[in-house]
Design an enzyme around this catalytic site. Structure first.
Site, PDB file in Angstrom:
ATOM      1  N   HIS A 256      32.626  70.655   9.927  1.00  0.00           N
ATOM      2  CA  HIS A 256      33.599  69.892   9.147  1.00  0.00           C
ATOM      3  C   HIS A 256      34.870  70.686   8.841  1.00  0.00           C
ATOM      4  O   HIS A 256      35.665  70.269   8.013  1.00  0.00           O
ATOM      5  CB  HIS A 256      32.977  69.372   7.842  1.00  0.00           C
ATOM      6  CG  HIS A 256      31.763  68.522   8.063  1.00  0.00           C
ATOM      7  ND1 HIS A 256      31.841  67.192   8.425  1.00  0.00           N
ATOM      8  CD2 HIS A 256      30.441  68.820   7.975  1.00  0.00           C
ATOM      9  CE1 HIS A 256      30.615  66.706   8.542  1.00  0.00           C
ATOM     10  NE2 HIS A 256      29.750  67.670   8.287  1.00  0.00           N
ATOM     11  N   ARG A 312      47.659  67.010  -1.668  1.00  0.00           N
ATOM     12  CA  ARG A 312      48.317  68.314  -1.515  1.00  0.00           C
ATOM     13  C   ARG A 312      48.911  68.394  -0.118  1.00  0.00           C
ATOM     14  O   ARG A 312      48.766  67.486   0.701  1.00  0.00           O
ATOM     15  CB  ARG A 312      47.298  69.439  -1.697  1.00  0.00           C
ATOM     16  CG  ARG A 312      46.110  69.312  -0.742  1.00  0.00           C
ATOM     17  CD  ARG A 312      45.219  70.527  -0.765  1.00  0.00           C
ATOM     18  NE  ARG A 312      43.948  70.328  -0.081  1.00  0.00           N
ATOM     19  CZ  ARG A 312      43.765  70.396   1.229  1.00  0.00           C
ATOM     20  NH1 ARG A 312      44.791  70.629   2.028  1.00  0.00           N
ATOM     21  NH2 ARG A 312      42.566  70.206   1.760  1.00  0.00           N
TER      22      ARG A 312
END
Length: 470
Positions: A256, A312
């Site tokens: 991941h 972000r």
């Protein structure tokens, strides 16, 4: 201006656009290449920078180049880069009127964002309430659905008991995936292929979630067989105006963690881009979102499924900058000053192709970390080649932080030309003294599936497993 959507009650009313207040000195609450990236953008805008650093990073490049530098603690991140009080004190001592958190560390910490703003320091990031909402996987999924984003079939929210989990799995059909609501980075997740192992695997996921995040709250989704990871870069001014800057394909992943990213995706059509881009930009406008954000989807058989939103700047933001010509960090600073977006949606055009290779200080195939002294360093160069890195000969890579030491970003007028340039740039990249992942990328670029763009989120791990047995 009031929100004309189903979220009107939740988000109340959007604020009126505030008068622009110029930022004169930014404290960079981060380290490594992203700290250097922020420093460069700030200096190009005539803004001073303050570098904060642990004792392990005293000789880091961003510390050397910043206008001011303050040591905030020992090497462990919890005592330095995650230390709220130390960072706020550094901002006050240095006279910084803004804090940029970069990515990682405190970039998605809503409490810290609130603390920053409570000290009358500009937070160069999204509103704290948006960080908090989208940082909770269950709340994020509900919010995404309310905003009109397509969702993976699954539980409407958190599931408390094994019977609830079993009922959801039976309804949507196996395989399913149990995920930690507070999770990230692949932790607190288990794929369940049938009812016989459901209780065992859910228990494992809950235990891992509790250990990693202090929260074992779970939710359940349909497990997609072989999707791609497609994410859209979005940007809002906080006053109800938002745009998207196209998509990135981040499907080459290991555990991941992204390894190789490109923009645009080799499989997304212009029609799909326009359709989903309109959906995500409208969602951000309705939300009153401020600053940079990324909405991540799994894509399979022409369908998008929301998985999460990162409130972000992303590690892979340079590929978007290369194909759009928009400086995302500069735009973050402008929006934090109170300016409107500098570009409209109609002005955003994607040109050519860009690819980013993450270069880590680790064994290229076992992925064992390899911190240590860099004896020699030569960055790739040439037309349309960008290297974001704080490396230099004589720099000692500390063992305490993420292993990424550089990002190699290459642009070409077509994907084929981009890959040719990337091969050449990787040949030029020299890092001696530590092991690094340049050889991995060189091997990947010889693979037919990577060359054609025919890969999914499972491809890299399957390739690595096959390589190990050959």
């Amino acid at each position: 201006m009031r929100i004309r959507s189903s979220l009107t009650n939740r988000w109340s009313s959007l604020p009126e656009a505030r008068a622009a207040m110029p930022i004169t000195r930014i404290l960079i609450a981060n380290r490594g290449e992203i700290a250097l990236r922020i420093h460069r953008a700030a200096h190009e805008m005539g803004i001073e920078t303050v570098a904060v650093h642990s004792t392990a990073d005293a000789d880091a490049m961003h510390v050397r180049l910043a206008d001011h530098a303050i040591c905030i603690g020992p090497p462990p991140a919890g005592q330095s880069y995650l230390n709220h009080a130390a960072i706020i004190s550094a901002a006050e001592i240095s006279g910084a009127d803004a804090i940029h958190p970069g990515y990682g560390f405190l970039s998605e910490n809503a409490q810290f964002a609130e603390i920053v703003e409570s000290h009358d320091i500009a937070w160069i990031g999204p509103k704290p309430e948006h960080i908090r909402t989208m940082g909770d996987k269950v709340a994020a999924k509900k919010t995404a659905g309310d905003l009109g984003l397509p969702l993976v079939p699954g539980s409407a929210g958190a599931v408390e008991t094994m019977d609830e989990i079993r009922a959801v799995a039976d309804e949507i059909g196996y395989p399913v995936i149990a995920k930690a609501a507070a999770g990230g980075g692949g932790r607190g997740m288990q794929v369940i292929t049938g009812p016989e192992k459901l209780e065992e695997l859910v228990t494992q996921a809950k235990n891992e979630a509790q250990s990693a995040f202090g929260d074992d709250t779970m939710y359940v989704e349909k497990y997609l067989g072989n999707p791609r990871h497609i994410e859209f870069q979005v940007f809002g001014d906080g006053n109800g105006n938002a745009i998207h800057l196209g998509e990135r394909d981040c499907s080459l992943q290991r555990r991941h963690q992204k390894v190789f990213e490109e923009a645009p995706s080799p499989v997304i059509t212009p029609e799909e881009r326009d359709r989903m881009g309109s959906i995500v930009s409208k969602a951000m406008a309705d939300m009153g979102y401020r600053g940079a954000g990324t909405i991540e989807f799994l894509w399979e058989d022409g369908e998008f499924y929301f998985i999460e939103m990162n409130t972000r700047l992303q590690v892979e933001h340079p590929v978007t900058e290369m194909v759009t010509g928009v400086d995302l960090v500069r735009e973050q600073i402008r929006v934090a000053e109170g300016h409107p977006l500098s570009v409209t949606q109609d002005e955003i055009e994607l040109h050519g192709h860009a690819i980013e290779c993450r270069i880590n200080a680790e064994d290229p195939f076992t992925f064992a970390p390899s911190p240590g002294l860099v004896n020699y360093y030569h960055a790739a160069g040439g037309m349309h080649v960008r290297v974001d890195s704080g490396l230099y000969a004589g720099y000692r890579i500390p063992p305490y932080y993420d292993s990424m030491i550089a990002k190699l970003i290459v642009y070409g007028s077509s994907r084929e030309k981009c890959m040719m340039r990337l091969r050449r740039a990787l040949e030029e990249m020299v890092i001696e003294g530590v092991k690094h992942s340049v050889p991995l990328h060189q091997e990947l670029l010889r693979e037919p599936d990577v060359i054609s763009g025919d890969y999914t989120i499972k491809w890299l791990e399957e390739w690595l497993a096959k390589r190990e047995t050959d």
